[in-house]
Design a protein around this motif. Structure first.
Motif, mmCIF file in Angstrom:
data_model
loop_
_atom_site.group_PDB
_atom_site.id
_atom_site.type_symbol
_atom_site.label_atom_id
_atom_site.label_comp_id
_atom_site.label_asym_id
_atom_site.label_seq_id
_atom_site.Cartn_x
_atom_site.Cartn_y
_atom_site.Cartn_z
ATOM 1 N N PRO A 162 1.243 -1.266 0.470
ATOM 2 C CA PRO A 162 -0.011 -0.315 0.190
ATOM 3 C C PRO A 162 0.975 1.112 0.130
ATOM 4 C CG PRO A 162 0.145 -0.853 1.908
ATOM 5 C CD PRO A 162 0.822 -2.191 1.601
ATOM 6 N N CYS A 163 0.235 2.240 -0.871
ATOM 7 C CA CYS A 163 0.955 3.806 -0.547
ATOM 8 C C CYS A 163 1.516 4.297 0.871
ATOM 9 C CB CYS A 163 0.072 4.596 -0.669
ATOM 10 S SG CYS A 163 1.019 6.133 -0.879
ATOM 11 N N SER A 164 0.318 4.186 2.349
ATOM 12 C CA SER A 164 0.142 4.103 3.257
ATOM 13 C C SER A 164 0.408 2.981 3.872
ATOM 14 C CB SER A 164 -0.455 5.478 3.880
ATOM 15 O OG SER A 164 -0.305 6.355 3.177
ATOM 16 N N LEU A 221 8.158 -5.692 0.718
ATOM 17 C CA LEU A 221 6.755 -4.820 0.784
ATOM 18 C C LEU A 221 7.292 -3.822 0.671
ATOM 19 C CD1 LEU A 221 4.112 -5.361 1.461
ATOM 20 C CD2 LEU A 221 4.473 -5.573 3.874
ATOM 21 N N ARG A 222 6.617 -2.482 0.268
ATOM 22 C CA ARG A 222 6.241 -1.219 0.893
ATOM 23 C C ARG A 222 5.549 -1.070 1.712
ATOM 24 N NH1 ARG A 222 5.611 3.639 -2.459
ATOM 25 N NH2 ARG A 222 4.259 3.846 -0.633
ATOM 26 N N GLY A 223 5.000 0.142 2.203
ATOM 27 C CA GLY A 223 4.104 0.655 2.777
ATOM 28 C C GLY A 223 5.237 2.412 3.379
ATOM 29 N N PHE A 247 5.413 6.743 7.305
ATOM 30 C CA PHE A 247 5.716 8.388 7.402
ATOM 31 C C PHE A 247 5.302 9.408 6.617
ATOM 32 C CE2 PHE A 247 8.569 6.836 11.486
ATOM 33 C CZ PHE A 247 8.569 7.744 12.446
ATOM 34 N N LYS A 248 4.704 10.144 5.919
ATOM 35 C CA LYS A 248 4.431 9.961 4.573
ATOM 36 C C LYS A 248 4.945 11.816 4.750
ATOM 37 C CE LYS A 248 2.328 7.541 2.363
ATOM 38 N NZ LYS A 248 2.807 6.750 1.006
ATOM 39 N N VAL A 249 4.853 12.041 3.181
ATOM 40 C CA VAL A 249 5.006 13.593 3.343
ATOM 41 C C VAL A 249 3.667 13.974 2.290
ATOM 42 C CG1 VAL A 249 7.370 14.583 3.566
ATOM 43 C CG2 VAL A 249 6.786 13.227 1.398
ATOM 44 N N SER A 273 2.692 3.619 -10.694
ATOM 45 C CA SER A 273 1.294 4.087 -9.790
ATOM 46 C C SER A 273 2.008 5.800 -9.371
ATOM 47 C CB SER A 273 2.080 3.320 -8.279
ATOM 48 O OG SER A 273 1.839 2.313 -8.392
ATOM 49 N N HIS A 274 2.563 6.241 -9.186
ATOM 50 C CA HIS A 274 3.144 7.320 -8.539
ATOM 51 C C HIS A 274 3.565 8.250 -10.601
ATOM 52 C CE1 HIS A 274 4.003 5.800 -4.603
ATOM 53 N NE2 HIS A 274 3.372 7.433 -4.559
ATOM 54 N N GLY A 275 3.824 7.348 -11.176
ATOM 55 C CA GLY A 275 4.363 8.004 -12.482
ATOM 56 C C GLY A 275 3.246 8.129 -13.008
ATOM 57 N N VAL A 331 4.909 -0.603 -6.789
ATOM 58 C CA VAL A 331 3.875 -0.652 -7.439
ATOM 59 C C VAL A 331 2.875 -0.596 -5.859
ATOM 60 C CG1 VAL A 331 1.884 -1.972 -8.846
ATOM 61 C CG2 VAL A 331 4.114 -2.064 -9.588
ATOM 62 N N GLU A 332 2.079 0.246 -5.875
ATOM 63 C CA GLU A 332 0.863 0.333 -5.246
ATOM 64 C C GLU A 332 -0.671 -0.627 -5.051
ATOM 65 O OE1 GLU A 332 2.195 4.500 -2.718
ATOM 66 O OE2 GLU A 332 0.520 4.299 -4.543
ATOM 67 N N VAL A 333 -0.313 -1.571 -3.956
ATOM 68 C CA VAL A 333 -1.827 -2.184 -3.869
ATOM 69 C C VAL A 333 -2.426 -1.888 -2.883
ATOM 70 C CG1 VAL A 333 -2.576 -4.532 -4.490
ATOM 71 C CG2 VAL A 333 0.030 -4.094 -5.112
ATOM 72 N N SER A 360 -4.513 7.100 1.100
ATOM 73 C CA SER A 360 -3.866 8.178 -0.278
ATOM 74 C C SER A 360 -3.722 7.393 -1.102
ATOM 75 C CB SER A 360 -2.295 8.476 0.895
ATOM 76 O OG SER A 360 -2.105 6.629 0.768
ATOM 77 N N ASP A 361 -3.520 8.248 -2.358
ATOM 78 C CA ASP A 361 -2.827 7.723 -3.372
ATOM 79 C C ASP A 361 -4.516 6.718 -4.182
ATOM 80 O OD1 ASP A 361 -1.210 9.964 -3.994
ATOM 81 O OD2 ASP A 361 0.276 7.582 -3.185
ATOM 82 N N LYS A 362 -5.603 6.621 -4.137
ATOM 83 C CA LYS A 362 -6.509 5.941 -4.164
ATOM 84 C C LYS A 362 -6.637 5.450 -5.816
ATOM 85 C CE LYS A 362 -10.421 8.006 -2.725
ATOM 86 N NZ LYS A 362 -11.085 9.579 -3.129
ATOM 87 N N ASP A 363 -6.409 6.293 -6.494
ATOM 88 C CA ASP A 363 -6.532 6.546 -7.571
ATOM 89 C C ASP A 363 -5.946 5.960 -8.646
ATOM 90 O OD1 ASP A 363 -9.054 7.803 -6.834
ATOM 91 O OD2 ASP A 363 -7.638 10.170 -8.119
ATOM 92 N N GLN A 364 -4.654 5.108 -8.025
ATOM 93 C CA GLN A 364 -3.658 4.347 -8.843
ATOM 94 C C GLN A 364 -3.331 3.553 -8.194
ATOM 95 O OE1 GLN A 364 -0.143 8.046 -7.714
ATOM 96 N NE2 GLN A 364 0.435 6.559 -6.489
ATOM 97 N N ALA A 365 -3.982 2.758 -6.984
ATOM 98 C CA ALA A 365 -3.539 1.362 -6.577
ATOM 99 C C ALA A 365 -4.219 0.547 -7.172
ATOM 100 C CB ALA A 365 -4.096 2.517 -4.708
HETATM 101 MN MN MN Z 1 1.794 6.626 -2.658
#
Ligand code: MN
Ligand code: PEP
Length: 275
Positions: free
Chosen positions: A39-41, A63-65, A68-70, A209-211, A235-237, A246-251
């Motif tokens: 996930p993004c977060s 695994l990404r996640g 601490f978000k900016v 995803s962010h791209g 990749v965000e899942v 966060s970032d729901k349109d690209q997940a």
């Molecule tokens: Mn994100």
């Protein structure tokens, strides 16, 4: 025509045919194709664990996640902080997947190293020199994303700062740059991949995803990244993209990610055959 090397790039500069392979547990970034997904977060234990199990069974390597978000706005979800780090460590214990999480502040580097296998430095901090130096003094590999306004030369200088401070394990991640286009969130610069292969020995991965900012474009651009020689993808899942904080349109949903992984495997076989 001989290639003009970029001025002042020494440690990151291409060195004959030598390629850096970054080792993270049993994962080798720069040898084969590495997929980082999640996930993004980090939102809660259930969301993270369900996503971690699913991306692992679909074939992800790491695994990404974000803990601490900016975020662009101070009124949106800012991440779970240390609680998120603990959940990531728990997900690693359960799935065996090493963790990638972002560090946004020099004061957090040491603490994040206690939990995370890889330090991510995000687009907004690609030229945060104190943060680059601090990550360079750490013992963790660094995933350095391209700044949204950064040239390839500026990006490589960011890597040079990390390496000059003593850390040779840098992975570059193309995540799109700002252009006049507004249909996509960013313009994914895939020409950066073969360009970097000419300029540096460091591994290069792509974040579609962010791209793109649009889930429908993640698979096609992920496949294009395979075709242009990237060493992997980020990749965000999300288990329920519509409800992502966060970032729901690209997940991608778990199902979409599984189907993308199948196609990536097929295309990789074909691309390997061309080499
Ligand atoms: Mn994100
Ligand atoms: C992220 O990967 O969650 C992120 C914030 O990406 P970027 O730094 O590329 O915007």
């Amino acid at each position: 025509m001989t290639l003009q090397p970029i001025k002042n790039i020494k440690l990151a500069a291409r060195d004959g045919g030598r390629r850096t392979v970054v080792k993270i547990g049993n994962v080798r970034v720069g040898a084969g194709f590495t997929v980082i997904a999640g996930p993004c977060s980090v939102e809660n234990a259930g969301q993270l664990l369900e996503t971690a199990r699913a991306v692992k069974s679909a074939g992800a390597d790491l695994l990404r996640g974000g803990a601490f978000k900016v975020r662009t706005s101070p009124y949106t979800f800012q991440g779970l902080g240390v609680k998120g780090l603990r959940l990531l460590a728990k997900a690693r214990d359960e799935t065996g997947l090493p963790i990638v999480t972002e560090v946004v502040d020099t004061r957090d580097v040491r603490r994040i190293c206690e939990y995370s296998d890889v330090l991510q430095i995000g687009a907004r901090n690609m030229q945060n020199i104190p943060l680059l130096k601090e990550a360079g003094r750490s013992a963790r590999p660094v995933l350095l994303k391209r700044g949204m306004q950064a040239t390839i030369e500026e990006w490589l200088n960011g890597a040079e700062y990390i390496m000059e401070a003593g850390n040779p394990d840098v992975i570059l991640c193309e995540r799109g740059i700002r252009t006049f286009e507004t249909y996509t969130r960013n313009t994914l610069d895939l020409s950066a991949v073969p360009s970097l292969k000419e300029l540096t020995h460091l591994p290069v991965i792509v974040d579609p995803s962010h791209g793109t900012g649009r889930s429908s474009l993640v698979e096609p651009m992920g496949l294009a990244a395979v075709a242009c020689g990237a060493d992997g993808l980020m990749v965000e899942v999300h288990r329920n993209p519509k409800e992502a904080l966060s970032d729901k349109d690209q997940a991608l949903s778990i199902r979409q990610f599984g189907s993308m992984m199948g196609r990536i495997r097929q295309l990789r076989k074909f691309v390997e055959g061309l080499r």
